[in-house]
Design an enzyme around this catalytic site. Structure first.
Site, PDB file in Angstrom:
ATOM      1  N   CYS A  92       4.150 -31.899   0.066  1.00 28.85           N
ATOM      2  CA  CYS A  92       5.231 -32.582   0.792  1.00 28.85           C
ATOM      3  C   CYS A  92       5.162 -34.095   0.584  1.00 28.85           C
ATOM      4  CB  CYS A  92       5.156 -32.260   2.278  1.00 28.85           C
ATOM      5  SG  CYS A  92       6.484 -33.049   3.235  1.00 28.85           S
ATOM      6  N   HIS A 164       6.090 -26.554  -7.274  1.00 29.32           N
ATOM      7  CA  HIS A 164       7.431 -27.143  -7.312  1.00 29.32           C
ATOM      8  C   HIS A 164       7.530 -27.947  -8.606  1.00 29.32           C
ATOM      9  CE1 HIS A 164      10.905 -29.118  -4.906  1.00 29.32           C
ATOM     10  NE2 HIS A 164      11.078 -29.320  -6.202  1.00 29.32           N
ATOM     11  N   GLY A 206      15.021 -25.500  -7.585  1.00 33.10           N
ATOM     12  CA  GLY A 206      16.279 -25.351  -8.299  1.00 33.10           C
ATOM     13  C   GLY A 206      16.790 -23.933  -8.461  1.00 33.10           C
TER      14      GLY A 206
END
Length: 230
Positions: A92, A164, A206
């Site tokens: 994060c 990610h 995505g």
């Protein structure tokens, strides 16, 4: 493949009601709770919210923090509630998270994450996974950074990594903006899988539907979908 698809942890989205809804829709889809700081788990009754869900086998608790002892104590509570996976947030980029030296900051601290994992393992003998990003914007060697991170953590028994496929941008963007920029780099995650072929590598970022399975089923171990799933 069971659990090929999973749903990303999303603040304000993947709460206990959404986790239960996903179980009703498809029990083979893993769903990750909103990020919970270890201190919140210990000082509040946040985990009690999930008590009405009797079977938590497809729900993973995403935990945040950087204190091995606190994380270990929180893992005891997670185990008591019947969860079978803890996911450590090492990705994060939110300013508040970075100011607390956890989230993406931990990508730069693999030895600290290792100590956290070793402490958690003493109380939690189910799956421990890690979610992070492919690197940090303007870091001089992200390829080496991520490879070293996985090497250290896989050596202490972490076999599941959720990646990610974007670099984190620290200090310039809000976290929600960093979900769209910079450009996604799926090839980097595929290279990571080739290097760590004995570990489970799940790609995130995505993906908007389940039609991508045929493109990645033989290259990676799973796809994590975010807000489009919600």
């Amino acid at each position: 493949m069971t659990n090929f698809f999973s749903i990303a942890p999303m603040m304000g989205k993947t709460d206990e009601y959404f986790c239960y809804l996903i179980k009703l829709i498809n029990k083979d889809i893993m769903v990750y709770t909103e990020m919970m700081h270890a201190e919140a788990i210990l000082r509040t009754r946040i985990l009690d919210n999930y008590d009405f869900i009797k079977d938590k086998s497809n729900i993973a608790v995403q935990i945040a923090g950087n204190n091995p002892i606190t994380l270990s104590e929180a893992s005891k509570e997670i185990k008591k509630k019947g969860f079978e996976e803890i996911n450590i947030n090492c990705g994060c980029p939110s300013p508040r998270v970075v100011s607390g030296s956890f989230g993406i900051s931990l990508l730069l601290e693999p030895d600290l994450v290792k100590r956290c994992v070793l402490k958690i393992q003493k109380n939690f003998n189910n799956t421990i996974s890690i979610k992070t990003r492919i690197g940090i914007e303007n870091y001089n060697d992200n390829e080496k950074l991520l490879n070293n991170f996985l090497k250290i953590l896989s050596n202490v028994g972490i076999k599941k990594f959720i990646i990610h496929a974007r670099n984190a941008i620290i200090g310039k963007l809000q976290a929600k903006d960093n979900l769209k920029i910079p450009t996604l780099d799926y090839d980097r995650v595929i290279r990571l899988k080739k290097r760590f072929n004995h570990e489970q590598i799940i790609i995130n970022g995505g993906f908007k539907n389940i039609n991508s399975r045929s493109n990645y089923a033989y290259k990676l171990d799973g796809i994590m979908i975010g807000r489009k799933a919600y």
